[in-house]
Design an enzyme around this catalytic site. Structure first.
Site, PDB file in Angstrom:
ATOM      1  NE  ARG A   1      11.970  10.374  35.157  1.00  9.98           N
ATOM      2  CZ  ARG A   1      10.677  10.359  35.506  1.00  9.98           C
ATOM      3  NH1 ARG A   1       9.744  10.415  34.582  1.00  9.98           N
ATOM      4  NH2 ARG A   1      10.338  10.328  36.779  1.00  9.98           N
TER       5      ARG A   1
ATOM      6  CB  SER B   1      14.281   8.677  40.226  1.00 14.34           C
ATOM      7  OG  SER B   1      12.973   8.876  40.663  1.00 14.34           O
TER       8      SER B   1
ATOM      9  CD  GLU C   1      15.416   9.989  36.350  1.00 15.87           C
ATOM     10  OE1 GLU C   1      15.944  10.995  36.869  1.00 15.87           O
ATOM     11  OE2 GLU C   1      14.259   9.641  36.558  1.00 15.87           O
TER      12      GLU C   1
HETATM   13  N1  EPU Z   1       8.610   1.406  46.452  1.00 19.47           N
HETATM   14  C1  EPU Z   1       9.101   0.582  47.455  1.00 19.47           C
HETATM   15  N2  EPU Z   1      10.183   1.004  48.157  1.00 19.47           N
HETATM   16  C2  EPU Z   1      10.801   2.169  47.917  1.00 19.47           C
HETATM   17  C3  EPU Z   1      10.312   3.012  46.884  1.00 19.47           C
HETATM   18  C4  EPU Z   1       9.203   2.602  46.160  1.00 19.47           C
HETATM   19  O1  EPU Z   1       8.573  -0.494  47.708  1.00 19.47           O
HETATM   20  O2  EPU Z   1      11.774   2.468  48.597  1.00 19.47           O
HETATM   21  C5  EPU Z   1       7.390   0.994  45.731  1.00 19.47           C
HETATM   22  C6  EPU Z   1       6.203   1.867  46.142  1.00 19.47           C
HETATM   23  O3  EPU Z   1       5.564   1.357  47.280  1.00 19.47           O
HETATM   24  C7  EPU Z   1       5.309   1.775  44.924  1.00 19.47           C
HETATM   25  C8  EPU Z   1       6.303   1.667  43.778  1.00 19.47           C
HETATM   26  O4  EPU Z   1       7.540   1.243  44.338  1.00 19.47           O
HETATM   27  O5  EPU Z   1       4.544   0.606  44.953  1.00 19.47           O
HETATM   28  C9  EPU Z   1       6.468   2.961  43.030  1.00 19.47           C
HETATM   29  O6  EPU Z   1       6.901   3.984  43.916  1.00 19.47           O
HETATM   30  P1  EPU Z   1       6.485   5.531  43.675  1.00 19.47           P
HETATM   31  O7  EPU Z   1       5.048   5.643  43.362  1.00 19.47           O
HETATM   32  O8  EPU Z   1       7.053   6.312  44.787  1.00 19.47           O
HETATM   33  O9  EPU Z   1       7.173   5.942  42.302  1.00 19.47           O
HETATM   34  P2  EPU Z   1       8.573   5.533  41.676  1.00 19.47           P
HETATM   35  O10 EPU Z   1       8.362   4.545  40.583  1.00 19.47           O
HETATM   36  O11 EPU Z   1       9.516   5.169  42.753  1.00 19.47           O
HETATM   37  C10 EPU Z   1       8.453   7.397  39.817  1.00 19.47           C
HETATM   38  C11 EPU Z   1       9.374   8.449  39.267  1.00 19.47           C
HETATM   39  C12 EPU Z   1       9.446   9.636  40.222  1.00 19.47           C
HETATM   40  C13 EPU Z   1       8.053  10.212  40.353  1.00 19.47           C
HETATM   41  C14 EPU Z   1       7.121   9.099  40.888  1.00 19.47           C
HETATM   42  C15 EPU Z   1       5.692   9.528  40.957  1.00 19.47           C
HETATM   43  C16 EPU Z   1      11.003   7.240  37.931  1.00 19.47           C
HETATM   44  C17 EPU Z   1      12.405   6.752  37.835  1.00 19.47           C
HETATM   45  N3  EPU Z   1      10.692   7.883  39.055  1.00 19.47           N
HETATM   46  O12 EPU Z   1       9.038   6.935  41.037  1.00 19.47           O
HETATM   47  O13 EPU Z   1      10.294  10.613  39.640  1.00 19.47           O
HETATM   48  O14 EPU Z   1       8.035  11.318  41.244  1.00 19.47           O
HETATM   49  O15 EPU Z   1       7.169   7.955  39.997  1.00 19.47           O
HETATM   50  O16 EPU Z   1       5.166   9.634  39.659  1.00 19.47           O
HETATM   51  O17 EPU Z   1      10.216   7.049  37.005  1.00 19.47           O
HETATM   52  C18 EPU Z   1      12.438  11.645  39.563  1.00 19.47           C
HETATM   53  O18 EPU Z   1      12.462  11.356  38.372  1.00 19.47           O
HETATM   54  O19 EPU Z   1      13.390  12.252  40.121  1.00 19.47           O
HETATM   55  C19 EPU Z   1      11.289  11.239  40.370  1.00 19.47           C
HETATM   56  C20 EPU Z   1      11.246  11.436  41.677  1.00 19.47           C
END
Ligand code: EPU
Length: 337
Positions: free
Chosen positions: A162, A237, A333
């Site tokens: 990012r 995010s 972010e």
């Molecule tokens: N999780 C929770 N509770 C929540 C949300 C997430 O427990 O409310 C846990 C999920 O179960 C999982 C972990 O956190 O074990 C990661 O969640 P997820 O795979 O949904 O990805 P993320 O880390 O929350 C990142 C990016 C997203 C991108 C996804 C998929 C960042 C800040 N965000 O989210 O990017 O779509 O991975 O690759 O790196 C964005 O930048 O706007 C965005 C949506």
């Protein structure tokens, strides 16, 4: 070029925040862009792309330049690959769909990300195991003060998680006007290892996926978790996933053995901020029309009439609560204005 005055930015930011731009230019040609820049060369400017990564907390008094340059052109092509030059104002997802329709591979995992092509390199957008930098070859950008055009190679952009040079050393100095992408025409490098993608493909019994199958899987996953900005204002995010050092990580994992994490290096681990926020008890939390999304705690939403200040107050509450529970600082972010 004539400016418009006292324009509501509600339809120009995906959070749907109703603030005004006192001076507003809709820029559709590079000639307009250089002329407007020259006319305001001693002023601060506010550059607006897709408005998908910003929280507006007040009216904008600096001239607003909405970059609405359009066009996709072929730079070069072989039997195997193609380089496309894409104007900054093209909608990101529309461009990804154009690639899928033409069987150009590389960007399918980045389906349905809000925003425009020109702002995507600034934060090196990423999702489901792919980042913009994986297909990026170069971009052109206009220097705001001199109006000179520069070409930035991939190395020059210093992409990170990012992050890029446009958020650091060159912050506020350039307007990206076009981006070049290197895409495959056959033997696509499919990335399905990100858990949820493989599950979605398995559920549909797809064994040899096409880029269209992957795009559709990503769209379905995103739609199931992330609110559509057209229905519920949001900026994806809101926070970055924090990275912690090994010693801290080990102590953290002793206390929270069920926590998900990604290894960044031998000494650094990334912990999902969404998990931290959920376990801190804030998923679904709400201050007036500002809320923590009920399905994905990393996303803050505007239920209708939230002000930018209310969303910011909620963000600070989230940040403080997470710090008190885990001793981890999470940083936004999105850009705050
Ligand atoms: N999780 C929770 N509770 C929540 C949300 C997430 O427990 O409310 C846990 C999920 O179960 C999982 C972990 O956190 O074990 C990661 O969640 P997820 O795979 O949904 O990805 P993320 O880390 O929350 C990142 C990016 C997203 C991108 C996804 C998929 C960042 C800040 N965000 O989210 O990017 O779509 O991975 O690759 O790196 C964005 O930048 O706007 C965005 C949506």
């Amino acid at each position: 070029m004539q400016a418009a005055h006292h324009v509501s930015l509600k339809d120009y930011n995906t959070f749907g925040i109703h603030v005004f731009a006192e001076i507003f230019y809709q820029i559709t040609t590079e000639d307009q862009l250089t002329k407007v820049l020259a006319a305001h060369k001693d002023q601060e400017l506010f550059i607006l792309g897709g408005g998908s990564n910003m929280l507006l907390t007040q009216d904008i008094n600096s001239p607003v330049l909405h970059i609405d340059l359009k066009g996709v052109a072929v730079v070069s092509e072989t039997e195997d690959e193609i380089i496309l030059k894409v104007a900054a104002g093209e909608n990101w997802h529309d461009f990804v769909l154009f690639c899928i329709d033409n069987n150009y591979g590389g960007l399918e995992n980045l389906s349905l990300i809000p925003g425009n092509v020109g702002t995507a390199p600034i934060q090196n957008i990423g999702a489901y195991g792919v980042e913009l930098k994986d297909c990026f070859t170069s971009c052109t950008a206009i220097h705001i003060k001199t109006q000179d055009t520069h070409t930035f190679s991939k190395e020059a952009c210093k992409f990170g998680y990012r992050n890029s040079i446009f958020k650091n050393e060159l912050k506020g100095q350039y307007i990206i006007n076009s981006v070049n992408f290197l895409l495959t025409k056959k033997n696509h490098n499919l990335r399905t290892s990100y858990g949820a993608i493989q599950e979605a493909l398995d559920a549909k019994k797809i064994e040899s996926p096409t880029i269209k199958n992957i795009s559709e899987a990503v769209i379905a996953i995103r739609q199931s978790k992330l609110p559509d900005p057209k229905e519920l204002g949001n900026s994806g995010s809101f926070f970055k996933n924090p990275v912690v050092e090994l010693d801290f990580f080990n102590a953290f994992l002793d206390k929270f053995p069920e926590a998900p994490f990604y290894k960044v290096s031998d000494t650094a681990y990334k912990i999902p901020a969404g998990w931290l926020i959920e376990v801190a008890g804030l998923k679904g939390n709400r201050i007036n029309d500002a809320g923590v999304h009920k399905n994905q705690a990393l996303v803050l939403v505007n239920y209708g009439n939230a002000t930018g200040k209310e969303i910011w107050a909620l963000a600070m509450k989230v940040k403080d609560t997470v710090y008190k529970k885990f001793g981890i600082t999470i940083e936004p972010e999105v850009n705050i204005f």
